[in-house]
Design an enzyme around this catalytic site. Structure first.
Site, PDB file in Angstrom:
ATOM      1  N   GLU A  69      30.074  25.937  45.933  1.00 29.14           N
ATOM      2  CA  GLU A  69      30.925  25.499  46.986  1.00 29.14           C
ATOM      3  C   GLU A  69      31.843  24.237  46.654  1.00 29.14           C
ATOM      4  OE1 GLU A  69      33.473  26.093  49.709  1.00 29.14           O
ATOM      5  OE2 GLU A  69      32.057  27.746  49.428  1.00 29.14           O
ATOM      6  N   ASP A 118      36.950  35.506  50.033  1.00 25.17           N
ATOM      7  CA  ASP A 118      38.597  35.407  50.369  1.00 25.17           C
ATOM      8  C   ASP A 118      39.081  36.700  49.685  1.00 25.17           C
ATOM      9  OD1 ASP A 118      41.016  35.079  51.259  1.00 25.17           O
ATOM     10  OD2 ASP A 118      40.781  33.041  51.466  1.00 25.17           O
ATOM     11  N   LYS A 122      47.469  39.187  49.431  1.00 24.66           N
ATOM     12  CA  LYS A 122      48.675  39.281  48.737  1.00 24.66           C
ATOM     13  C   LYS A 122      48.917  39.635  47.204  1.00 24.66           C
ATOM     14  CE  LYS A 122      51.021  36.788  52.601  1.00 24.66           C
ATOM     15  NZ  LYS A 122      51.931  35.499  53.036  1.00 24.66           N
ATOM     16  N   THR A 191      24.273  36.938  54.640  1.00 27.37           N
ATOM     17  CA  THR A 191      24.958  35.807  54.897  1.00 27.37           C
ATOM     18  C   THR A 191      25.368  35.805  56.229  1.00 27.37           C
ATOM     19  OG1 THR A 191      27.279  36.621  54.384  1.00 27.37           O
ATOM     20  CG2 THR A 191      26.134  36.313  52.556  1.00 27.37           C
ATOM     21  N   TYR A 193      28.575  35.798  57.361  1.00 30.67           N
ATOM     22  CA  TYR A 193      29.443  36.510  57.607  1.00 30.67           C
ATOM     23  C   TYR A 193      28.968  38.147  57.689  1.00 30.67           C
ATOM     24  CZ  TYR A 193      33.314  33.389  56.727  1.00 30.67           C
ATOM     25  OH  TYR A 193      34.067  32.230  56.886  1.00 30.67           O
ATOM     26  N   GLU A 194      28.077  38.351  56.975  1.00 28.28           N
ATOM     27  CA  GLU A 194      27.420  39.690  56.768  1.00 28.28           C
ATOM     28  C   GLU A 194      26.671  39.969  58.152  1.00 28.28           C
ATOM     29  OE1 GLU A 194      24.592  42.448  54.300  1.00 28.28           O
ATOM     30  OE2 GLU A 194      24.854  40.312  53.829  1.00 28.28           O
TER      31      GLU A 194
END
Length: 211
Positions: A69, A118, A122, A191, A193-194
């Site tokens: 990270e 991420d 775009k 995680t 987020y999960e």
């Protein structure tokens, strides 16, 4: 995602070189020397706050785990986890994933994890996606011949892109899930987020890839 500045984080990182390896280039090709064993080497790219890599290290003490990270204010959470619960088989690197081949030798890694990266939606940012062919080439260099990539995301668009990108590069896919938490997969380690997304009923997409 807006990162909250933590000016004290860098000092804490520097004061814990047994957690965040300050000179990862020096261990290229010999990470097992650092860990002092011959366990399989598993690496999470974009490890975030370190929940996954530390939980994996705790659950599987016979694997050497490294989390990468680049942001001080993010990786510091993983440092705090390992200060509170030290693990000899877990290390962190405060580095950029794009420099992966500077830290790991050819065919050195047994498994790579890419979790909730991420999506860079775009088109002009496609090269920043961690499943873009530029990154896939680096993974192919450092993964052993029987090595695997395990990929999870909540973003359907990124998942579809990743399937296309990986198969075009030459990766074969297995254990593809369009709704992980409704599948029969065992030993899934979540995680941050999960845990958050699945609690809201959102789908989690997952696959495993190999050459």
């Amino acid at each position: 995602m807006r990162l909250r500045n933590k000016p004290w984080a860098r000092e804490m990182i520097e004061n814990n070189p047994h957690i965040v390896e300050p000179n990862p280039q020096s261990y290229k090709g010999r990470w097992n020397d650092l860990f002092g064993n011959d366990f399989p080497l598993h690496v999470e790219v974009g490890t975030g706050k370190g929940r996954f890599v530390t939980k994996m290290g705790e659950k599987f003490p016979d694997r050497n785990m490294i989390g990468i990270e680049k942001f001080d204010s993010v990786i510091i959470s993983g440092v705090e986890r390992l200060i509170e619960n030290p693990m000899k088989n877990v290390r962190l690197l405060k580095e950029d994933v794009s420099e992966l081949t500077d830290f790991f030798a050819n065919k050195e890694i047994d498994r790579l994890y890419i979790n909730f990266t991420d999506p860079w939606p775009k088109n002009r940012h496609a090269k920043r996606r961690l499943t873009h062919e530029g990154f896939l080439q680096k993974y192919a260099e450092v993964l052993k011949n029987d090595g695997e990539i395990h990929f999870k995301t909540d973003n359907q668009g990124l998942f579809e892109y990743s399937i296309e990108s990986m198969t075009r590069f030459g990766y074969k896919l297995k254990n593809v899930s369009l709704d992980l938490h409704q599948s029969d997969m065992e030993d899934n380690v979540m995680t941050e987020y999960e845990e958050k997304f699945s609690s809201r009923g959102m789908r989690i997409y997952r696959l495993e890839a190999y050459l």
